[in-house]
Every structure is written in structure tokens, then in C-alpha cells.
Scaffold this active site. Structure first.
Site, PDB file in Angstrom:
ATOM      1  N   ASP A  53       0.834  -1.199   0.000  1.00  0.00           N
ATOM      2  CA  ASP A  53       0.000   0.000   0.000  1.00  0.00           C
ATOM      3  C   ASP A  53       0.873   1.254   0.000  1.00  0.00           C
ATOM      4  OD1 ASP A  53       0.892  -0.145   2.609  1.00  0.00           O
ATOM      5  OD2 ASP A  53      -1.093  -0.127   3.530  1.00  0.00           O
ATOM      6  N   SER A  54       2.199   1.057   0.022  1.00  0.00           N
ATOM      7  CA  SER A  54       3.144   2.152  -0.204  1.00  0.00           C
ATOM      8  C   SER A  54       2.993   2.722  -1.611  1.00  0.00           C
ATOM      9  CB  SER A  54       4.584   1.681   0.014  1.00  0.00           C
ATOM     10  OG  SER A  54       4.811   0.439  -0.624  1.00  0.00           O
ATOM     11  N   LYS A 122      -1.550  -9.383   2.909  1.00  0.00           N
ATOM     12  CA  LYS A 122      -0.875  -8.931   4.121  1.00  0.00           C
ATOM     13  C   LYS A 122      -1.734  -7.880   4.805  1.00  0.00           C
ATOM     14  CE  LYS A 122       2.886  -6.159   4.130  1.00  0.00           C
ATOM     15  NZ  LYS A 122       2.466  -5.001   4.983  1.00  0.00           N
ATOM     16  N   GLU A 124      -2.063  -5.383   8.671  1.00  0.00           N
ATOM     17  CA  GLU A 124      -1.342  -4.837   9.821  1.00  0.00           C
ATOM     18  C   GLU A 124      -2.127  -5.054  11.108  1.00  0.00           C
ATOM     19  OE1 GLU A 124      -0.503  -0.718   9.156  1.00  0.00           O
ATOM     20  OE2 GLU A 124       0.553  -1.062   7.265  1.00  0.00           O
ATOM     21  N   GLU A 191       8.388  -3.990  11.294  1.00  0.00           N
ATOM     22  CA  GLU A 191       8.878  -2.718  10.777  1.00  0.00           C
ATOM     23  C   GLU A 191       9.377  -1.805  11.890  1.00  0.00           C
ATOM     24  OE1 GLU A 191       7.550   1.016   7.894  1.00  0.00           O
ATOM     25  OE2 GLU A 191       6.278  -0.756   8.017  1.00  0.00           O
TER      26      GLU A 191
END
Length: 273
Positions: A53-54, A122, A124, A191
Site C-alpha cells: 500500500d506504499s 498482508k 497490519e 517494521e
């Protein structure tokens, strides 16, 4: 500098990542968001491609990852999967597509898998999103976790500083990692956390731990492609190593093209019909 080429050309699977950890073989992972770049990265021998999503930042120019939509992530995912033959392709579930509603989480994950043909998704978070993780895994969809600094929660943190330096947050991270493993996640990204904490989690868990700013003792590393290729400027966290300066290369190439057009040097006699 020695160039690593993947010796094993078989398709990378979630199972093979676990086997790589068991052998002590480090896992290489990079982002990609489009067909052309994904093809180059895949042919270079990368193990995992993350359709991150970067893309919200590097492709769309947003300040955070929050604005990118499910439809946009599916578009990027489709583009990448079409180019990839070997790497495991993981697509990020965007902000708002899974938090707080496990039924919506499942439908979002199903859309990603059906429409992109990716290998996994993925998301979070730990204990807070466990219901969504369980529901997605029960549908047979492989899930990669993400703990530590979670960019989708940046407004809660208010800063991109290193996470889990304090004992309480570090203990929660370890507990969350264990919960994700028990639920059935095949790997976890950590991260921007202290290296020793990354080491502790990697040693404690059986599934691969992939770091971005989580030190050298984890099972693999991931970077944003545009950052490591030097295309983005003004972003220089300690964990980022730039392997090229494509910003300068592209700038110079475009400058030469402009000059050749202005001077009527392009096209020349051999470049016309």
C-alpha cells in the site's frame, strides 16, 4: 559486488519460505506496483514481491498509505501478477478494508485473491484484528502479518519513530506475533523496531520474520523498490540502503532527450522512415 541469482526456478510458495527459514536461508523481498518493474524484479531472482500500500506514496503521491483504495490495490496487484513467474506475490489489504469488521475483511481478501490471482494477502495488526485474520485463513487464503511500526496507524502514533522500545509495547509485539503464528499466518513483517527484539521474535517463532528496519537477525528483509533504487528523494531512514541512483540517471536521460529534440538532433536520418 557479487550478484545473487536464484538457483531454484520453481515457483516460491508459503511452504518454501518456511523451509528457507529452517535451512537458515535469508528471504529477499521487495515491493513492485506495475507490470514492467515486477517482471524485472522477478527475473532478478527475488523471493517475494509485495504489492504494498506504499503505492499510495510512491505511485500516487499521497503523504500516507491511508488514501489508497481496495480497487486501486487490486489494479496494482493484477499488473504485478501478470509479469511474475517465480516470486510469491503478496498484496497489502488497504486501510479500511479489514479493520473492525471481519465479514468485510473476508470479502476484501476474496476480491483481492479472485481478481489479482496473487498468492497471499498482508494486513497490519495483532490481537485487535485476530477475528479478521481467522476468518480469512478459514477461507483458505494465506495471510502475512505486519507488526511494529504500522503505517496505516500513523495518525494514532503521530510519528514514524522506532516502535516497541519500551517493555510493554515490546511484550505486546511478541505476544501478537505468537497469536498470528497460532492463527496460521505463514510469515510476519516487522517494521522499525530494535534489532534485539527482531532477533527475539525470529528465534521464538517457527514462521519467517521479515524485517524492514528490524535488524539483521530476522529471517529476511524487505524494502520499497523506489527507495532502494534511489528514485525517491528526501527519505533516508537509517535502515534504507540505496543500491542505485535512478533519480539522477532518469533526470540526465530526460535532459539529453530534451536537448536533442530542441537541437533537432533527434530523430536523425537512421531514426526515421
Amino acid at each position: 559486488m557479487s550478484i545473487h541469482k536464484a538457483e531454484d526456478n520453481r515457483k516460491v510458495t508459503t511452504r518454501r519460505l518456511v523451509e528457507m527459514k529452517q535451512r537458515g536461508e535469508r528471504i529477499s523481498m521487495l515491493t513492485a506496483y506495475d507490470y514492467t518493474t515486477a517482471g524485472i524484479v522477478d527475473k532478478s531472482g527475488i523471493d517475494v514481491i509485495l504489492v504494498g500500500d506504499s503505492a499510495s506514496n510512491v505511485m500516487a503521491g499521497n503523504v500516507t498509505t491511508l488514501p489508497i483504495t481496495l480497487d486501486q490495490m487490486i489494479y496494482h496487484g493484477k499488473s504485478v501478477v501478470r509479469a511474475v513467474e517465480r516470486a510469491l506475490v503478496v498484496v497489502d489489504m488497504p486501510f479500511g478494508s479489514y479493520q473492525g469488521n471481519s465479514k468485510e475483511a473476508l470479502s476484501s481478501a476474496i476480491r483481492i485473491m479472485k481478481e489479482t490471482h496473487a498468492d497471499a494477502i498482508k494486513l497490519e495488526g495483532g490481537e485487535e484484528i485476530l477475528e479478521s485474520v481467522n476468518r480469512i485463513l478459514c477461507a483458505g487464503i494465506p495471510v502475512m502479518g505486519h507488526l511494529g511500526l504500522m503505517p496505516q496507524s500513523i495518525n494514532k502514533y503521530g510519528t514514524y519513530n522506532v516502535r516497541a522500545k519500551e517493555k510493554d509495547e515490546a511484550d505486546k509485539l511478541v505476544n501478537d506475533a505468537m497469536l498470528l503464528q497460532e492463527a496460521g499466518c505463514f510469515a510476519i513483517v516487522l517494521e522499525k523496531i530494535p534489532a534485539e527484539l527482531g532477533k527475539k521474535v525470529a528465534e521464538k517463532l517457527e514462521i519467517p520474520i521479515i524485517g524492514i528496519g528490524a535488524g539483521r537477525y530476522v529471517d529476511g528483509q524487505v524494502l520499497v523498490l523506489h527507495d532502494m533504487l534511489g528514485m525517491t528523494q528526501g527519505f533516508s531512514p537509517r535502515f534504507l540502503r540505496r543500491y542505485a541512483d535512478l533519480n539522477s540517471i532518469i533526470h540526465d536521460a530526460v535532459g539529453h532527450y530534451i536537448a536533442d529534440v530542441k537541437n533537432n538532433d533527434f530523430p536523425n536520418n537512421n531514426e526515421q522512415y
